[in-house]
Scaffold this motif. Structure first.
Motif, PDB file in Angstrom:
ATOM      1  N   GLY A  64       7.486  23.694  -5.621  1.00 48.45           N
ATOM      2  CA  GLY A  64       8.322  23.534  -6.796  1.00 48.45           C
ATOM      3  C   GLY A  64       8.183  22.158  -7.425  1.00 48.45           C
ATOM      4  N   ALA A  65       7.625  21.226  -6.692  1.00 47.53           N
ATOM      5  CA  ALA A  65       7.310  19.892  -7.220  1.00 47.53           C
ATOM      6  C   ALA A  65       8.503  19.199  -7.867  1.00 47.53           C
ATOM      7  CB  ALA A  65       6.136  19.975  -8.204  1.00 47.53           C
ATOM      8  N   ARG A  66       9.684  19.353  -7.283  1.00 43.87           N
ATOM      9  CA  ARG A  66      10.873  18.709  -7.838  1.00 43.87           C
ATOM     10  C   ARG A  66      11.060  17.285  -7.331  1.00 43.87           C
ATOM     11  NH1 ARG A  66      14.827  22.634  -9.956  1.00 43.87           N
ATOM     12  NH2 ARG A  66      13.757  24.626  -9.894  1.00 43.87           N
ATOM     13  N   THR A  67      10.693  17.044  -6.093  1.00 48.94           N
ATOM     14  CA  THR A  67      10.805  15.694  -5.537  1.00 48.94           C
ATOM     15  C   THR A  67       9.506  15.329  -4.827  1.00 48.94           C
ATOM     16  OG1 THR A  67      11.763  16.504  -3.460  1.00 48.94           O
ATOM     17  CG2 THR A  67      13.310  15.838  -5.195  1.00 48.94           C
ATOM     18  N   ARG A  68       9.335  14.029  -4.650  1.00 48.28           N
ATOM     19  CA  ARG A  68       8.134  13.534  -3.978  1.00 48.28           C
ATOM     20  C   ARG A  68       8.555  12.640  -2.820  1.00 48.28           C
ATOM     21  NH1 ARG A  68       3.388  13.942  -6.636  1.00 48.28           N
ATOM     22  NH2 ARG A  68       2.553  11.928  -6.010  1.00 48.28           N
ATOM     23  N   ASP A  69       7.728  12.652  -1.786  1.00 49.95           N
ATOM     24  CA  ASP A  69       7.891  11.717  -0.691  1.00 49.95           C
ATOM     25  C   ASP A  69       6.959  10.543  -0.946  1.00 49.95           C
ATOM     26  OD1 ASP A  69       9.764  13.139   0.761  1.00 49.95           O
ATOM     27  OD2 ASP A  69       8.247  14.244   1.878  1.00 49.95           O
ATOM     28  N   GLU A  70       7.439   9.369  -0.613  1.00 49.54           N
ATOM     29  CA  GLU A  70       6.629   8.164  -0.784  1.00 49.54           C
ATOM     30  C   GLU A  70       6.651   7.388   0.531  1.00 49.54           C
ATOM     31  OE1 GLU A  70       6.073   4.871  -4.215  1.00 49.54           O
ATOM     32  OE2 GLU A  70       8.138   5.096  -3.517  1.00 49.54           O
ATOM     33  N   ALA A  71       5.470   7.045   1.000  1.00 49.50           N
ATOM     34  CA  ALA A  71       5.331   6.193   2.178  1.00 49.50           C
ATOM     35  C   ALA A  71       4.596   4.943   1.729  1.00 49.50           C
ATOM     36  CB  ALA A  71       4.553   6.914   3.273  1.00 49.50           C
ATOM     37  N   PHE A  72       5.122   3.787   2.123  1.00 43.58           N
ATOM     38  CA  PHE A  72       4.438   2.555   1.744  1.00 43.58           C
ATOM     39  C   PHE A  72       4.634   1.472   2.782  1.00 43.58           C
ATOM     40  CE2 PHE A  72       8.459   2.775  -0.547  1.00 43.58           C
ATOM     41  CZ  PHE A  72       9.056   1.535  -0.344  1.00 43.58           C
TER      42      PHE A  72
ATOM     43  N   GLU B  12       0.866  -1.177   0.000  1.00 41.76           N
ATOM     44  CA  GLU B  12       0.000   0.000   0.000  1.00 41.76           C
ATOM     45  C   GLU B  12       0.901   1.225   0.000  1.00 41.76           C
ATOM     46  OE1 GLU B  12      -3.357   2.118   2.824  1.00 41.76           O
ATOM     47  OE2 GLU B  12      -2.735   0.081   3.242  1.00 41.76           O
ATOM     48  N   LEU B  13       0.659   2.182  -0.925  1.00 41.42           N
ATOM     49  CA  LEU B  13       1.565   3.321  -1.013  1.00 41.42           C
ATOM     50  C   LEU B  13       0.824   4.628  -1.153  1.00 41.42           C
ATOM     51  CD1 LEU B  13       2.399   4.390  -4.303  1.00 41.42           C
ATOM     52  CD2 LEU B  13       2.541   1.918  -4.311  1.00 41.42           C
ATOM     53  N   GLU B  14       1.537   5.687  -0.805  1.00 41.44           N
ATOM     54  CA  GLU B  14       1.019   7.046  -0.906  1.00 41.44           C
ATOM     55  C   GLU B  14       2.178   7.969  -1.257  1.00 41.44           C
ATOM     56  OE1 GLU B  14      -0.319  10.267   2.352  1.00 41.44           O
ATOM     57  OE2 GLU B  14      -1.491   8.419   2.355  1.00 41.44           O
ATOM     58  N   GLN B  15       1.922   8.905  -2.164  1.00 37.36           N
ATOM     59  CA  GLN B  15       2.954   9.857  -2.568  1.00 37.36           C
ATOM     60  C   GLN B  15       2.417  11.274  -2.456  1.00 37.36           C
ATOM     61  OE1 GLN B  15       4.223   8.971  -6.567  1.00 37.36           O
ATOM     62  NE2 GLN B  15       5.271   7.107  -5.960  1.00 37.36           N
ATOM     63  N   SER B  16       3.326  12.210  -2.195  1.00 36.30           N
ATOM     64  CA  SER B  16       2.981  13.625  -2.177  1.00 36.30           C
ATOM     65  C   SER B  16       4.244  14.431  -2.480  1.00 36.30           C
ATOM     66  CB  SER B  16       2.400  14.022  -0.821  1.00 36.30           C
ATOM     67  OG  SER B  16       3.339  13.783   0.199  1.00 36.30           O
ATOM     68  N   PHE B  17       4.048  15.671  -2.949  1.00 30.47           N
ATOM     69  CA  PHE B  17       5.203  16.524  -3.187  1.00 30.47           C
ATOM     70  C   PHE B  17       5.845  16.851  -1.853  1.00 30.47           C
ATOM     71  CE2 PHE B  17       2.808  17.485  -7.112  1.00 30.47           C
ATOM     72  CZ  PHE B  17       3.772  17.061  -7.999  1.00 30.47           C
ATOM     73  N   ASN B  18       7.158  16.893  -1.830  1.00 34.33           N
ATOM     74  CA  ASN B  18       7.825  17.125  -0.553  1.00 34.33           C
ATOM     75  C   ASN B  18       7.996  18.613  -0.261  1.00 34.33           C
ATOM     76  OD1 ASN B  18      10.316  18.229  -1.259  1.00 34.33           O
ATOM     77  ND2 ASN B  18      11.500  16.613  -0.374  1.00 34.33           N
ATOM     78  N   ALA B  19       7.932  19.463  -1.281  1.00 29.02           N
ATOM     79  CA  ALA B  19       8.094  20.903  -1.062  1.00 29.02           C
ATOM     80  C   ALA B  19       7.554  21.652  -2.275  1.00 29.02           C
ATOM     81  CB  ALA B  19       9.568  21.236  -0.853  1.00 29.02           C
TER      82      ALA B  19
END
Length: 154
Positions: A65-73, A56-63
């Motif tokens: 500017g949308a350059r990187t994303r955080d992913e929790a799974f 099960e996973l979830e992603q969101s922008f980390n800051a």
């Protein structure tokens, strides 16, 4: 382009468990498998009974500017000990020993400092939940569903 760390994390967790000497006689299974009653001790990664979700996973922008994303799974897992006897206490202790090996495999040591990061696949991973199942149809069988929670940056 990398869109998730899930494939790398699952592969790394399987490799880490398969390399553990204490699990040499344990079947380390990638996902579900047909029931094989000759394999008395198994650890499944990416599967647990009664669940359709391997991860099960979830992603969101980390800051901004949308350059990187955080992913929790969360990677589903299942450890099982079965035997032809009716010694439920022994099977329960053995199943928890298997889960204990998973937990130990995720801890940093001098020999494996990158273990909590699944050898660099994630920022961190750890064992977070469990659920015990017992049955006694063809002898004693105890299974422990567990979850490995991870955090990654993509």
């Amino acid at each position: 382009m990398q869109t998730s760390r899930v494939p790398a994390a699952v592969d790394a967790l399987l490799a880490i468990l398969r390399a553990r000497p204490a699990l040499a006689e344990v079947a380390i299974v990638d996902g579900p498998t047909a029931v094989n009653l000759t394999q008395r001790r198994r650890i499944h990664i990416g599967w647990s009974p009664g669940s359709d979700q391997a991860v099960e996973l979830e992603q969101s922008f980390n800051a901004a500017g949308a350059r990187t994303r955080d992913e929790a799974f969360v990677i589903s897992g299942y450890a099982e000990s079965r035997g032809g006897d009716k010694d439920m206490a022994f099977r329960r202790a053995d199943a928890f020993d298997l889960v204990g090996e998973v937990e130990q495999a995720l801890r940093a040591t001098d020999a494996a400092p990158e273990a909590p990061t699944l050898n660099g696949a994630v920022l961190w991973a750890h064992l977070t939940t469990g659920n015990v199942q017992q049955s006694a149809s063809e002898g004693a069988s105890v299974g422990v569903e567990f979850a490995v929670s991870c955090r990654a940056r993509i």
